[in-house]
Motif scaffolding. Structure first.
Motif, PDB file in Angstrom:
ATOM      1  N   GLU A  96       0.826  -1.204   0.000  1.00 29.50           N
ATOM      2  CA  GLU A  96       0.000   0.000   0.000  1.00 29.50           C
ATOM      3  C   GLU A  96       0.863   1.259   0.000  1.00 29.50           C
ATOM      4  O   GLU A  96       0.547   2.251  -0.666  1.00 29.50           O
ATOM      5  N   ARG A  99       2.123   1.798  -3.525  1.00 32.73           N
ATOM      6  CA  ARG A  99       1.081   2.344  -4.400  1.00 32.73           C
ATOM      7  C   ARG A  99       0.834   3.820  -4.100  1.00 32.73           C
ATOM      8  O   ARG A  99       0.637   4.623  -5.024  1.00 32.73           O
ATOM      9  N   SER A 100       0.852   4.193  -2.819  1.00 35.92           N
ATOM     10  CA  SER A 100       0.614   5.587  -2.458  1.00 35.92           C
ATOM     11  C   SER A 100       1.734   6.482  -2.969  1.00 35.92           C
ATOM     12  O   SER A 100       1.482   7.584  -3.482  1.00 35.92           O
ATOM     13  N   ARG A 101       2.974   6.030  -2.841  1.00 33.81           N
ATOM     14  CA  ARG A 101       4.096   6.824  -3.333  1.00 33.81           C
ATOM     15  C   ARG A 101       4.046   6.978  -4.847  1.00 33.81           C
ATOM     16  O   ARG A 101       4.356   8.051  -5.389  1.00 33.81           O
TER      17      ARG A 101
END
Length: 270
Positions: A96, A99-101
């Motif tokens: 997660e 994916r956020s980065r």
């Protein structure tokens, strides 16, 4: 009264009569326990748990341990299950985070000037070059003309009375009443297709729209001259926008062509 006599019997005679055969002799003493087993047995009798297994006597001289605690395998299995769950959770969180980065990098490249997307502070070297670039642009676009007036592009094309007499504008302001920042903002917008700047062009940015827009950008996004011309992440200037480029233009005396001030003579006489 007749006295009764006691027939004394020696201990050896008694034992010989009482134990006629060696097979009926007294049982041999129990084999001695080691001190450690004796201490452990005493603790077990007092209800104190012991890390060592208790011993029993099964008819031989070798101590036999008690059965191990049946709950230990169950506890170990539960711990292993919990560790596997935690490791799985860590892997999910790492995915997660990745994916956020990735999404954040995509947004930063698509909207590099948004204040909602935090960007690292500029280095001291970049800030020094940025300041030198702004000062060079002020020399080009905010300097006095031959009549002693400094005007923005919009007021330079208008026959309006100047806000300040020649050579008497306050620091940071032009004779037309606009600030240096507003004049640089006007020029920067024109190079990005918003309004025009050079004399002879018909479409210009009216100060009634230009100045409030600049204040809005300064308040909301912290805008400064040069924000439209560089990448805040890589600290790279666009082609023809570097500090050295503008400093070279300022040192060479290259200025933007402007119309002669039609009111210069009247102001000088005033």
């Amino acid at each position: 009264m007749a006295s009764s006599s006691v027939n004394p019997m020696s201990f050896n005679e008694y034992t010989g009569t009482r134990n006629p055969s060696p097979t009926e002799s007294i049982a041999p003493p129990s084999p001695p326990y080691p001190q450690a087993f004796a201490d452990q047995y005493n603790r077990g009798q007092m209800g104190m748990p012991s890390s060592r297994s208790a011993v029993g006597y099964g008819g031989s001289g070798i101590p036999a341990p008690f059965p191990a605690d049946v709950s230990m395998p169950l506890d170990a299995s539960a711990n292993e299950h919990e560790v596997r769950q935690l490791r799985r959770k860590v892997r999910e969180l790492q995915m997660e985070l990745h994916r956020s980065r990735t999404a954040l990098d995509t947004l930063r490249h698509s909207v590099p000037n948004s204040s909602a997307l935090p960007t690292p502070p500029h280095s001291s070297t970049f800030q020094a070059g940025w300041k030198a670039r702004t000062e060079a642009r002020k020399k080009l676009f905010c300097s006095l003309n031959r009549a002693g007036n400094a005007l923005c592009a919009w007021h330079d094309s208008r026959r309006e009375r100047r806000a300040y007499p020649p050579r008497n504008a306050p620091p940071g302001y032009l004779n037309c009443g606009c600030s240096y920042d507003e004049a640089l903002f006007e020029e920067s917008l024109s190079r990005h297709g918003v309004g025009s700047y050079h004399p002879g062009e018909t479409v210009r940015m009216d100060p009634a729209l230009r100045n409030p827009l600049l204040k809005l950008l300064e308040k909301r996004y912290g805008y400064k001259d040069g924000d439209f011309e560089h990448d805040p992440l890589t600290e790279e200037w666009s082609d023809g926008e570097s500090p050295s480029f503008w400093e070279q233009k300022a040192h060479s005396g290259q200025v933007v062509r402007r119309r002669p001030d039609p009111n210069a003579n009247s102001h000088d006489r005033a």
